[in-house]
Design a protein around this motif. Structure first.
Motif, mmCIF file in Angstrom:
data_model
loop_
_atom_site.group_PDB
_atom_site.id
_atom_site.type_symbol
_atom_site.label_atom_id
_atom_site.label_comp_id
_atom_site.label_asym_id
_atom_site.label_seq_id
_atom_site.Cartn_x
_atom_site.Cartn_y
_atom_site.Cartn_z
ATOM 1 N N TYR A 6 22.122 40.014 -10.020
ATOM 2 C CA TYR A 6 22.015 40.463 -8.757
ATOM 3 C C TYR A 6 20.534 40.766 -8.287
ATOM 4 C CZ TYR A 6 27.222 40.916 -8.913
ATOM 5 O OH TYR A 6 28.385 40.380 -8.779
ATOM 6 N N VAL A 7 20.036 40.738 -7.351
ATOM 7 C CA VAL A 7 18.874 41.033 -6.645
ATOM 8 C C VAL A 7 18.986 42.119 -5.400
ATOM 9 C CG1 VAL A 7 16.577 40.523 -5.844
ATOM 10 C CG2 VAL A 7 17.691 39.123 -7.669
ATOM 11 N N ASP A 8 18.641 43.284 -5.621
ATOM 12 C CA ASP A 8 18.761 44.234 -4.736
ATOM 13 C C ASP A 8 20.330 44.278 -3.960
ATOM 14 O OD1 ASP A 8 16.314 45.225 -4.680
ATOM 15 O OD2 ASP A 8 15.785 43.760 -3.107
ATOM 16 N N GLY A 9 21.223 44.109 -4.975
ATOM 17 C CA GLY A 9 22.518 44.284 -4.833
ATOM 18 C C GLY A 9 23.166 42.919 -4.288
ATOM 19 N N VAL A 10 22.407 41.824 -4.234
ATOM 20 C CA VAL A 10 22.962 40.665 -3.729
ATOM 21 C C VAL A 10 23.084 39.606 -5.001
ATOM 22 C CG1 VAL A 10 22.575 38.590 -1.970
ATOM 23 C CG2 VAL A 10 21.909 40.998 -1.183
ATOM 24 N N PRO A 11 24.217 38.799 -5.031
ATOM 25 C CA PRO A 11 24.363 38.045 -6.233
ATOM 26 C C PRO A 11 23.356 36.984 -6.057
ATOM 27 C CG PRO A 11 26.211 38.109 -5.072
ATOM 28 C CD PRO A 11 25.267 38.965 -4.184
ATOM 29 N N ALA A 12 22.556 36.537 -7.005
ATOM 30 C CA ALA A 12 21.478 35.435 -7.109
ATOM 31 C C ALA A 12 22.082 34.275 -7.897
ATOM 32 C CB ALA A 12 20.128 35.975 -7.843
ATOM 33 N N GLY A 13 21.878 33.179 -7.420
ATOM 34 C CA GLY A 13 22.538 31.990 -7.985
ATOM 35 C C GLY A 13 21.945 31.550 -9.386
ATOM 36 N N LEU A 14 22.820 31.325 -10.507
ATOM 37 C CA LEU A 14 22.590 31.079 -11.655
ATOM 38 C C LEU A 14 22.900 29.497 -11.794
ATOM 39 C CD1 LEU A 14 23.273 34.286 -13.770
ATOM 40 C CD2 LEU A 14 21.084 33.640 -13.056
ATOM 41 N N SER A 15 22.263 28.841 -12.739
ATOM 42 C CA SER A 15 22.762 27.580 -13.294
ATOM 43 C C SER A 15 23.771 27.758 -14.132
ATOM 44 C CB SER A 15 21.460 26.608 -13.556
ATOM 45 O OG SER A 15 21.143 27.365 -14.990
ATOM 46 N N ASP A 16 24.397 26.693 -14.855
ATOM 47 C CA ASP A 16 25.332 26.596 -15.768
ATOM 48 C C ASP A 16 24.784 27.158 -16.957
ATOM 49 O OD1 ASP A 16 27.419 25.645 -13.979
ATOM 50 O OD2 ASP A 16 27.156 23.689 -14.651
ATOM 51 N N ASP A 17 23.685 27.030 -17.207
ATOM 52 C CA ASP A 17 22.765 27.600 -18.444
ATOM 53 C C ASP A 17 22.482 28.808 -17.920
ATOM 54 O OD1 ASP A 17 23.276 25.244 -19.868
ATOM 55 O OD2 ASP A 17 21.239 24.507 -18.885
ATOM 56 N N THR A 18 23.260 30.027 -18.416
ATOM 57 C CA THR A 18 22.939 31.365 -18.103
ATOM 58 C C THR A 18 21.603 31.788 -18.930
ATOM 59 O OG1 THR A 18 25.188 31.797 -17.615
ATOM 60 C CG2 THR A 18 23.863 33.765 -18.070
ATOM 61 N N PRO A 19 20.537 32.370 -18.274
ATOM 62 C CA PRO A 19 19.451 32.789 -18.923
ATOM 63 C C PRO A 19 19.654 33.861 -19.706
ATOM 64 C CG PRO A 19 19.505 33.587 -16.582
ATOM 65 C CD PRO A 19 20.636 32.881 -16.825
ATOM 66 N N ASP A 20 18.952 33.888 -20.992
ATOM 67 C CA ASP A 20 19.082 35.041 -21.875
ATOM 68 C C ASP A 20 18.260 36.073 -21.592
ATOM 69 O OD1 ASP A 20 20.691 33.625 -23.662
ATOM 70 O OD2 ASP A 20 19.083 32.568 -24.547
ATOM 71 N N THR A 21 17.138 35.869 -20.803
ATOM 72 C CA THR A 21 16.108 36.763 -20.268
ATOM 73 C C THR A 21 16.045 36.875 -18.720
ATOM 74 O OG1 THR A 21 14.978 36.837 -22.311
ATOM 75 C CG2 THR A 21 13.803 37.722 -20.455
ATOM 76 N N VAL A 22 15.887 37.993 -18.178
ATOM 77 C CA VAL A 22 15.416 38.096 -16.752
ATOM 78 C C VAL A 22 14.471 39.033 -16.630
ATOM 79 C CG1 VAL A 22 16.339 38.948 -14.511
ATOM 80 C CG2 VAL A 22 18.151 37.731 -15.940
#
Length: 174
Positions: A6-22
């Protein structure tokens, strides 16, 4: 494991490969760390003092406080630190193989960071901590500190060189 970003409460799209680090990174080389309280312009430290890009050392919104001050719009900038300009980066890292989550915040040398990690002790290790969550935090005396820490009270430190000129009676809660 399913994760949502989520970025400022809004879901941000992720690919099928979920990142380990944000992470959130700031460009300390290009960003000013001070601005003028009066005109709001970013200020850069020079040999002549703090200057804005458009008007140099002169603040166009200067308001004289006394009769001996310069005229309105002809005085010096009123320096204030820009909030969070001390931060190089902040990141959250999940590590499934360690069953852990680490939060990293870089405030000094951008090649390192303070890290706080919470991990679960495996159930099969035996002992009192099996299955428990444990937390590792930065502390004074770390063998490889990001910056010097001066203990103020349990769990609270002054970051960087600190030589108190007076005794601190109380600190705001974190």
């Amino acid at each position: 494991m399913f994760a949502a970003l989520y970025v400022d409460g809004v879901p941000a799209g992720l690919s099928d490969d979920t990142p380990d680090t944000v992470s959130l990174e700031f460009d300390a080389d290009a960003s000013a760390i001070h601005r003028c309280r009066m005109c709001g312009e970013d200020l850069t430290e020079t040999a002549d003092g703090y200057e804005s890009e458009s008007n140099g050392t002169v603040c166009t919104d200067f308001e004289p406080a006394t009769d001996t001050d310069p005229e309105r719009g002809e005085g010096p900038h009123d320096l204030e630190p820009i909030p969070v300009s001390w931060c190089n980066s902040a990141a959250v890292h999940t590590e499934e193989s360690e069953d852990s989550v680490t939060v990293s915040i870089s405030v000094g040398d951008p090649r390192g960071a303070f890290t706080l990690t919470i991990r679960r002790v495996p159930d099969d290790v035996g002992g009192d901590l099996a299955g428990c969550l444990i937390m590792h935090t930065p502390h004074a005396g770390d063998t490889a500190p990001h910056m010097e820490l001066t203990p103020l009270h349990d769990g609270t430190y002054a970051v960087g060189p600190h030589a108190p000129a007076r005794r601190l009676h109380s600190l705001p809660a974190a």
